[in-house]
Design an enzyme around this catalytic site. Structure first.
Site, short mmCIF file in Angstrom:
data_model
loop_
_atom_site.label_atom_id
_atom_site.label_comp_id
_atom_site.label_asym_id
_atom_site.label_seq_id
_atom_site.Cartn_x
_atom_site.Cartn_y
_atom_site.Cartn_z
N ASP A 1 0.82 -1.17 0.00
CA ASP A 1 0.13 0.00 -0.08
C ASP A 1 0.98 1.33 -0.06
O ASP A 1 2.24 1.18 0.23
CB ASP A 1 -0.71 0.10 1.18
CG ASP A 1 -1.94 1.13 1.36
OD1 ASP A 1 -2.43 1.52 0.41
OD2 ASP A 1 -1.80 1.87 2.37
N LYS B 1 -11.69 5.83 -3.26
CA LYS B 1 -12.03 7.02 -2.65
C LYS B 1 -13.59 7.51 -3.00
O LYS B 1 -14.30 8.02 -2.00
CB LYS B 1 -11.35 8.27 -3.30
CG LYS B 1 -9.85 8.43 -2.80
CD LYS B 1 -9.59 7.80 -1.34
CE LYS B 1 -7.97 7.57 -1.32
NZ LYS B 1 -7.96 6.88 0.12
#
Length: 289
Positions: free
Chosen positions: A25, A66
């Site tokens: 990540d 998002k």
């Protein structure tokens, strides 16, 4: 609890035999100690609509794309009640789109301010390459944000072999396996059971497990603890420990085989995973340690 680069202990050559790829990540794992960039921008984006979202609320869905993140925040009771009071209706998809449109330029403008590598990240990536292990990455960030972040991180020595953004796969993002598997394809790794996903969020751990990989959680430097470097330096040790323990529990409950404070502590865990791979153990049957 993080290690400075001179103190980073790297296992000897050959200790990772059997391990094919490590997929990281970004915010909270490779860069941006505390995963501050996305959380603060969510707060600002919602505030521009007159909606108060706390940092703790903003951290809750972290790891999702998002758009998914915004949708999840709008479903929280406290946020929905504010939206109904402000606009006289339930929030819907057009509202997700509107907040996302406000979020994107803010995030692109601000992500560079939070691009500093987490201590040890450049050294670990360099060590993995020297061991012949491929490095990938994925993020809940959209591609437009990653395109701003990637060159800044590369200048500081953090440049995995491949990067996948949260908005560029039709199948979707986390906790699905798709971004992790896209890295496997791009890197040419031959066996997902010989790959490791490293992430500081629960959806990111689930992503790795759903992809059939070993999963390693990041506690101290990541979203679940949420300290800025300054806050961490000033916090009482017992408070730090309490947050780390809570983060460890959440990450393990999501399926992490191992949890480490930061990427600086990752090499020894990767060495242990390589030993288990060579012994014929796979992530699906492995016990967490």
């Amino acid at each position: 609890m993080t290690l400075s680069p001179p103190d980073l202990a790297l296992p000897a050559d050959g200790s990772l035999t059997g391990l094919q790829a490590v997929i990281f990540d970004w915010a909270g794992t490779l860069v941006d100690f505390g995963s501050l960039a996305p959380t603060q921008i969510f707060v600002e984006a919602f505030a521009s609509f007159g909606i108060r979202v706390t940092l703790a609320q903003a951290r809750g869905p972290m790891g999702l794309s998002k758009r998914q993140h915004i949708h999840r925040l709008l479903q929280e009771d406290a946020v929905r009640q504010q939206w109904r009071s402000a606009f006289g209706r339930e929030p819907g998809q057009t509202d997700v789109d509107a907040i996302y449109a406000r979020f994107m330029p803010l995030q692109i403008a601000k992500v560079g301010e939070f691009s500093a590598p987490i201590a040890g990240a450049a050294q670990v990536l360099r060590w993995l390459r020297g061991q012949g292990v491929k490095t990938g990455s994925c993020s809940g960030y959209p591609r437009a944000v990653l395109e701003r972040l990637l060159p800044l991180a590369a200048e500081a020595g953090v440049a995995p072999d491949h990067a996948v953004a949260g908005d560029e796969l039709p199948a979707g993002g986390r906790p699905g396996p798709y971004m992790a598997l896209a890295n496997v394809l791009a890197l040419g790794a031959g066996d997902v059971r010989a790959c490791v996903k490293v992430d500081d969020t629960c959806p990111g751990i689930e992503e790795g497990r759903n992809a059939g990989m070993w999963s390693v959680g990041i506690s101290l430097s990541g979203n679940e603890v949420g300290y800025s470097p300054q806050e961490h330096a000033q916090a009482r040790p017992q408070d730090v420990q309490a947050r780390v323990q809570a983060a460890q529990a959440k990450l393990r409950a999501s399926g992490a085989h191992y949890v480490v404070p930061s990427i600086a502590a990752l090499p020894q865990v990767l060495q242990a995973i390589a030993v288990r791979i060579r012994a014929g153990e796979g992530p699906d049957s492995a016990r967490s340690t």
